[in-house]
Design a protein around this motif. Structure first.
Motif, PDB file in Angstrom:
ATOM      1  N   GLN A  33     -25.708 -50.491  56.241  1.00 26.73           N
ATOM      2  CA  GLN A  33     -25.509 -51.266  55.021  1.00 26.73           C
ATOM      3  C   GLN A  33     -25.966 -50.512  53.782  1.00 26.73           C
ATOM      4  O   GLN A  33     -25.345 -50.624  52.722  1.00 26.73           O
ATOM      5  N   GLU A  34     -27.042 -49.746  53.883  1.00 27.63           N
ATOM      6  CA  GLU A  34     -27.476 -48.960  52.724  1.00 27.63           C
ATOM      7  C   GLU A  34     -26.380 -47.975  52.317  1.00 27.63           C
ATOM      8  O   GLU A  34     -26.113 -47.794  51.128  1.00 27.63           O
ATOM      9  N   LYS A  84     -23.109 -48.271  52.887  1.00 29.27           N
ATOM     10  CA  LYS A  84     -21.991 -49.036  52.315  1.00 29.27           C
ATOM     11  C   LYS A  84     -22.308 -49.519  50.907  1.00 29.27           C
ATOM     12  O   LYS A  84     -21.442 -49.490  50.024  1.00 29.27           O
ATOM     13  N   ASP A  85     -23.542 -49.967  50.684  1.00 27.76           N
ATOM     14  CA  ASP A  85     -23.926 -50.447  49.355  1.00 27.76           C
ATOM     15  C   ASP A  85     -23.922 -49.308  48.333  1.00 27.76           C
ATOM     16  O   ASP A  85     -23.492 -49.498  47.191  1.00 27.76           O
ATOM     17  N   GLU A 101     -30.226 -48.352  42.327  1.00 28.19           N
ATOM     18  CA  GLU A 101     -29.941 -49.772  42.625  1.00 28.19           C
ATOM     19  C   GLU A 101     -31.167 -50.505  43.158  1.00 28.19           C
ATOM     20  O   GLU A 101     -31.428 -51.638  42.784  1.00 28.19           O
ATOM     21  N   THR A 102     -31.908 -49.850  44.072  1.00 25.58           N
ATOM     22  CA  THR A 102     -32.968 -50.556  44.806  1.00 25.58           C
ATOM     23  C   THR A 102     -34.389 -50.172  44.415  1.00 25.58           C
ATOM     24  O   THR A 102     -35.319 -50.921  44.682  1.00 25.58           O
ATOM     25  N   SER A 152     -12.307 -50.065  51.878  1.00 29.23           N
ATOM     26  CA  SER A 152     -13.538 -50.466  52.541  1.00 29.23           C
ATOM     27  C   SER A 152     -13.500 -49.986  53.981  1.00 29.23           C
ATOM     28  O   SER A 152     -12.462 -50.046  54.629  1.00 29.23           O
ATOM     29  N   ARG A 209     -24.922 -40.181  46.290  1.00 26.09           N
ATOM     30  CA  ARG A 209     -24.988 -41.465  47.007  1.00 26.09           C
ATOM     31  C   ARG A 209     -26.443 -41.920  47.133  1.00 26.09           C
ATOM     32  O   ARG A 209     -26.754 -43.091  46.929  1.00 26.09           O
ATOM     33  N   ALA A 258     -20.365 -48.524  47.532  1.00 23.57           N
ATOM     34  CA  ALA A 258     -19.817 -49.574  46.664  1.00 23.57           C
ATOM     35  C   ALA A 258     -20.289 -49.389  45.223  1.00 23.57           C
ATOM     36  O   ALA A 258     -19.511 -49.584  44.282  1.00 23.57           O
ATOM     37  N   ALA A 259     -21.548 -49.003  45.037  1.00 25.94           N
ATOM     38  CA  ALA A 259     -22.069 -48.764  43.690  1.00 25.94           C
ATOM     39  C   ALA A 259     -21.335 -47.603  43.032  1.00 25.94           C
ATOM     40  O   ALA A 259     -20.934 -47.689  41.862  1.00 25.94           O
ATOM     41  N   HIS A 306     -28.328 -45.217  45.407  1.00 25.60           N
ATOM     42  CA  HIS A 306     -29.155 -46.151  46.183  1.00 25.60           C
ATOM     43  C   HIS A 306     -30.516 -46.336  45.499  1.00 25.60           C
ATOM     44  O   HIS A 306     -30.992 -47.464  45.341  1.00 25.60           O
TER      45      HIS A 306
END
Length: 142
Positions: free
Chosen positions: A100-101, A103-104, A87-88, A120, A80, A107-108, A84
């Motif tokens: 939110q991090e 959850k994002d 992605e970022t 969700s 996970r 989701a990825a 992250h």
């Protein structure tokens, strides 16, 4: 609204079944060789780590959680956390994925994990009666 223990169990199961090859391939990174129990690559969290050609980020391939550790900037986590970073390009705020991090990143991984049926955390599961009615409604039956 707090997330249910079942949600976290589902996330853990998704992490276990999502392969490192799938994650790295999704982001266009070199796939690990099959010979070693770990894979090294350049740090995805911090541009200052790019000075080493050795590859500071270690990923334990044989760990169900795919544990990661950057030997330069110190970021630790698992798949996970890696998602992250990919992605970022940044480490988790405060050193740990939260809110939110989190959850994002989930989701990825969900997008990468084609077999995922992970609900969700913000959506309540429908009651069994409603869930039984939904297929009939989709077919046009009242």
């Amino acid at each position: 609204m707090p997330q249910s223990p079942r949600y976290f169990q589902d996330v853990d199961a998704m992490i276990e079944r999502t392969t490192l090859d799938a994650v790295l391939g999704h982001y266009g990174h070199e796939l690990p060789s099959s010979g070693s129990g770990e894979h090294r690559l350049q740090c995805v969290f911090n541009d200052n780590c790019a000075d080493s050609s050795y590859g500071q980020l270690t990923i334990k391939k044989d760990s169900p959680a795919k544990l990661i550790h950057c030997h330069t900037c110190g970021v630790r986590g698992h798949l996970r956390t890696l998602a992250h970073g990919l992605e970022t390009g940044t480490p988790p705020t405060g050193g740990k994925l939260k809110q939110q991090e989190f959850k994002d990143a989930v989701a990825a991984l969900k997008q990468i994990d084609s077999g995922s049926a992970l609900p969700s955390p913000d959506q309540p599961k429908p009651s069994p009666a409603i869930a039984a009615e939904e297929p009939a409604l989709r077919r046009g039956n009242p």
